[in-house]
Design an enzyme around this catalytic site. Structure first.
Site, PDB file in Angstrom:
ATOM      1  N   CYS A   1       0.838  -1.206   0.000  1.00 58.89           N
ATOM      2  CA  CYS A   1       0.000   0.000   0.000  1.00 58.89           C
ATOM      3  C   CYS A   1       0.867   1.248   0.000  1.00 58.89           C
ATOM      4  CB  CYS A   1      -0.928  -0.015   1.217  1.00 58.89           C
ATOM      5  SG  CYS A   1      -1.965   1.449   1.335  1.00 58.89           S
TER       6      CYS A   1
ATOM      7  N   CYS B   1      -0.394   4.180   2.058  1.00 56.69           N
ATOM      8  CA  CYS B   1      -0.241   4.020   3.508  1.00 56.69           C
ATOM      9  C   CYS B   1       1.203   4.232   3.935  1.00 56.69           C
ATOM     10  CB  CYS B   1      -0.638   2.606   3.954  1.00 56.69           C
ATOM     11  SG  CYS B   1      -2.263   2.092   3.456  1.00 56.69           S
ATOM     12  N   ASP B   2       2.127   3.666   3.173  1.00 55.94           N
ATOM     13  CA  ASP B   2       3.481   3.459   3.694  1.00 55.94           C
ATOM     14  C   ASP B   2       4.555   4.294   3.011  1.00 55.94           C
ATOM     15  OD1 ASP B   2       2.188   1.598   5.229  1.00 55.94           O
ATOM     16  OD2 ASP B   2       2.765  -0.103   3.984  1.00 55.94           O
TER      17      ASP B   2
END
Lengths: 308, 107
Positions: free
Chosen positions: A136, A139-140
């Site tokens: 992701c 997200c990261d």
């Protein structure tokens, strides 16, 4: 609840919410299980969606899903933020159990469970998940500021992730086992013009190296078979998706890749009263708009079925 | 018991020196799966607050701690006992799966 519903929708991406909108407007009083952590589906982890018709200037994936959700709610769909964990779809009355232990019965079921990230399938990929291996980018990506990271894949999602990650990373190397991208031309051109993105063609990842965190990748050239190592601190895997059909294996006809087989151009499965739509059935297009279209078709097919 | 916010300044007292196990939820506002799992952690905290303390660490605001523990994916949920990380859960999961991962602390 002991009453028998007209229709239960399982899954809540563009397909599930569109089915809910249509079923609610047809006054079928649908109930939709959105998923406890997957509500909104794959688009929740994207940024800007530029190709959904009607949004001249694009729309953020999570905002688009929030709008669809509200639209379904406006027409009276009952939204449940839980998972379906068991289904018995064989009888005239379908029986489904949710993650809280409640049972719901229905005359028809629309399956819209979408797809999950495909893994490369390496032992160390799993071991270092959360320690440099990620699925992701939105997200990261933040954790890889100023670093050199790899993205594996050659489709739209790989190219989108690579482009997004250049906001943070010093350099993003897109590793693809073929010599050209499958991604749409506009996205591919954008990536190729990005000075922070380097392409490694004809290359596959055969191991992820590092004791506690990703330190390097072991690579193999798919043309001549030569192996090499290259230092990376992060690996983003974007090699496609697998249909989330694990709950219905053995009940519904699936093809050899796990996609639900529908009859002709309809959304009818081999079981009466069970319909499938979205990424769960779609090998080919896998777009928000095609998923929404098939969710609409599933609701119309269910409505017709219930009328008989 | 509702979850509470932990910062670099309070991490030592709230987490490392806690007498009960502590689950630290490393999260950020812009992370979809973090927002999805947030309410589940609230429920678990309400139901099992006497067994496990659940705190939230915003990785945007408190990046030093996130870096110290090598966080590269969020949500990451680390359980600390006596100042040591004993369990690492990476990624949003449904409540039954989280309860299973945490079973040894909730008994």
């Amino acid at each position: 609840m002991s009453d028998v519903r007209n229709v239960v929708i399982v899954g809540s991406g563009p397909a599930g919410y569109t089915a809910a909108i249509y079923a609610a407007r047809a006054q079928l009083d649908p109930i939709i299980y959105e998923g406890s952590v997957t509500a909104g589906g794959a688009l929740m982890n994207t940024t800007e969606v530029e190709n959904f018709p009607g949004f001249t200037d694009g729309v953020m994936g999570p905002d688009l899903m929030d709008s669809m959700r509200k639209q379904a709610k406006r027409f009276g769909a009952e939204l449940i933020t839980d998972d379906i964990v068991e289904m018995d779809l064989s009888g005239d009355i379908k029986v489904l159990k949710d993650g809280s232990g409640n049972t719901v019965k229905a005359k028809s079921v629309i399956l819209a469970t979408g797809s999950a990230y495909r893994e490369i399938g390496l032992v160390n990929e799993k071991r270092l998940s959360g320690h440099g291996v990620s699925w992701c980018a939105t997200c990261d990506g933040f954790f890889f500021r100023g670093q050199t990271i790899a993205v594996v894949g050659g489709g739209d999602s790989a190219v989108e992730e690579a482009t997004f990650l250049t906001r943070f990373a010093e350099k993003v190397v897109l590793i693809h086992r073929r010599d050209s991208l499958r991604a749409s031309k506009i996205m591919a051109d954008r990536a190729k013009a990005n000075p922070k993105i380097e392409f490694m063609w004809n290359t596959e990842v055969i191991d992820v190296l590092g004791a506690d965190k990703v330190e390097a990748l072991k690579l193999r050239n798919t043309v001549d078979g030569t192996e090499s190592e290259r230092a990376f601190t992060g690996l983003f895997v974007a090699i496609g998706h697998i249909p989330r059909s694990e709950l219905i294996i053995g009940q519904i006809d699936l093809d050899n890749e796990g996609y639900v087989i529908c009859e002709g151009r309809s959304t009818r499965t081999n079981l009466k009263g069970v319909f499938a739509c979205g990424d769960l059935v779609d090998h080919t297009y896998r777009q928000a708009i095609t998923a929404a279209g098939s969710g609409c078709a599933a609701a119309l097919d269910a409505e017709k079925f219930l009328a008989h | 018991m509702a979850t509470s916010k932990v910062t670099t300044a309070t991490f030592d007292a709230e987490v490392l020196k806690s007498s009960t196990p502590v689950l630290v939820d490393f999260w950020a506002e812009w992370c979809g799966p973090c927002r999805a799992v947030g309410p589940i952690l609230e429920e678990i905290s309400d139901e099992y607050g006497s067994k496990i303390k659940i705190v939230k660490l915003n990785t945007d605001e408190e990046s030093a701690i996130a870096i110290k523990y090598g966080i590269t994916s969020i949500p990451s949920m680390y359980v600390f006992v006596n100042g040591e990380v004993v369990t690492q859960i990476v990624g949003a999961k449904p409540k039954p799966a989280l309860l299973k991962d945490l079973a040894s602390f909730l008994a």
